[in-house]
Scaffold this active site. Structure first.
Site, mmCIF file in Angstrom:
data_model
loop_
_atom_site.group_PDB
_atom_site.id
_atom_site.type_symbol
_atom_site.label_atom_id
_atom_site.label_comp_id
_atom_site.label_asym_id
_atom_site.label_seq_id
_atom_site.Cartn_x
_atom_site.Cartn_y
_atom_site.Cartn_z
ATOM 1 N N ARG A 1 55.860 9.088 99.814
ATOM 2 C CA ARG A 1 56.827 8.066 100.202
ATOM 3 C C ARG A 1 56.513 7.455 101.574
ATOM 4 N NH1 ARG A 1 61.905 9.114 97.072
ATOM 5 N NH2 ARG A 1 61.059 9.549 95.008
ATOM 6 N N GLU B 1 65.279 8.470 103.694
ATOM 7 C CA GLU B 1 64.210 7.542 103.351
ATOM 8 C C GLU B 1 64.715 6.105 103.226
ATOM 9 O OE1 GLU B 1 62.323 8.663 99.755
ATOM 10 O OE2 GLU B 1 64.139 8.656 98.557
ATOM 11 N N SER C 1 67.461 6.798 96.103
ATOM 12 C CA SER C 1 67.714 8.127 96.655
ATOM 13 C C SER C 1 67.753 8.109 98.179
ATOM 14 C CB SER C 1 66.665 9.124 96.157
ATOM 15 O OG SER C 1 65.369 8.677 96.423
#
Length: 308
Positions: free
Chosen positions: A166, A290, A215
């Site tokens: 990520r 994130e 998320s």
């Protein structure tokens, strides 16, 4: 040297309409750029004015400060959101939506980007975040991406992005204008069935048809997590449906925050901070967010300096 403001650049554009969670204030300046020329023109103007540039993709993991954000916010569309199939390869604008790219690949009998149907983001954002889901990862199929910044355009290979989980090394003001992918030939019906399965799995496991963003926290690698995902840790720490004002973790998946009405970004941050605190207290695991941030979003002092 200052240059005349391009026609596509306008002032005080509300950004809440462009984010999936639907919070935040306006952009000082906002531009829709439908070509590489228009993008370079907007960036040249911003450079002349000495203002910061941010790029807005699908807004699926974005928190905008309630007071808004200074500088120029750019959104890619038209030519910079196109999807073209060329044999076993696909050329996609940075503004193309990943689910649309996955569907176009399936129709052409190409396999390798099926996971994109589960990610409500753009190609540019996917490159920046090395998007992955259900075992698929963007870096495995990327041939190159063209990156535009104030100094011009450069084409980068996957190795030049230093991809990790990520993450890429793309800096502020660097915008992915286009990306080319190399895929594998497959039976179109089999790829279509794979997409249908991934859509069904996402709809069953994640909030659907509500204002939310992707998320919230990365899955931790800390051994104290015992192999559990961020959502499982948040659930075990009693965060499912934890609410502050109109913002709260989803009852369906504890790693998604939902705007139940007129939530503010400040309320979303409070929910995140409480979830992070509970997981830290219960398991000793420090969750890492994130989400991307535009503007002066204030995080708690005990966020340990990691940023959002």
């Amino acid at each position: 040297m200052s240059v005349e403001r391009p026609n596509q650049v306008r002032e005080d554009e509300p950004l809440s309409r462009y984010t999936t969670v639907g919070t935040g204030g306006p952009a000082g300046f906002f531009a829709r750029c439908g070509s590489q020329g228009a993008l370079q023109e907007a960036l040249a103007w911003a450079a002349g004015e000495g203002i910061e540039v941010r790029v807005l993709g699908s807004g699926s993991n974005l928190l905008v400060a309630d007071s808004g954000v200074d500088g120029l916010v750019v959104k890619l569309d038209r030519d910079l959101a196109k999807i073209e199939v060329d044999g076993l390869e696909m050329l996609c604008g940075g503004g193309a939506r990943l689910p649309s790219v996955a569907a176009a690949a399936a129709k052409a009998g190409l396999s390798g980007l099926e996971f994109g149907v589960s990610i409500p983001g753009s190609v540019g954002g996917a490159v920046r975040m090395n998007a992955n889901a259900y075992g698929g990862e963007l870096a495995r199929t990327l041939l190159w991406a063209e990156v535009v910044d104030r100094s011009g355009v450069n084409r980068r290979s996957p190795e030049e992005f230093d991809f990790t989980y990520r993450h890429s090394n793309l800096g502020p003001g660097e915008i992915v204008a286009s990306a080319r992918f190399r895929l594998e030939a497959a039976d179109p019906e089999q790829v279509r069935l794979a997409l249908a399965d991934l859509r069904a799995r996402r709809k069953e496991a994640q909030p659907w048809g509500v204002r939310t963003f992707g998320s919230t926290f990365k899955n931790p690698s800390d051994e104290r997590a015992g192999g559990r995902s961020a959502g499982q840790l948040l659930d075990a720490a009693g965060c499912r449906d934890l609410r502050v004002g109109s913002a709260g973790f989803s009852e369906k998946h504890a790693n998604f925050i939902v705007n139940h009405g007129d939530a503010t970004t400040a309320e979303v941050v409070e929910v995140m901070a409480e979830g992070k605190r509970r997981v830290r207290a219960e398991f000793g695991v420090e969750l890492e967010a994130e989400v991307q941030v535009f503007g002066p979003v204030e995080f708690p002092d005990d966020w340990k300096g990691e940023g959002p």
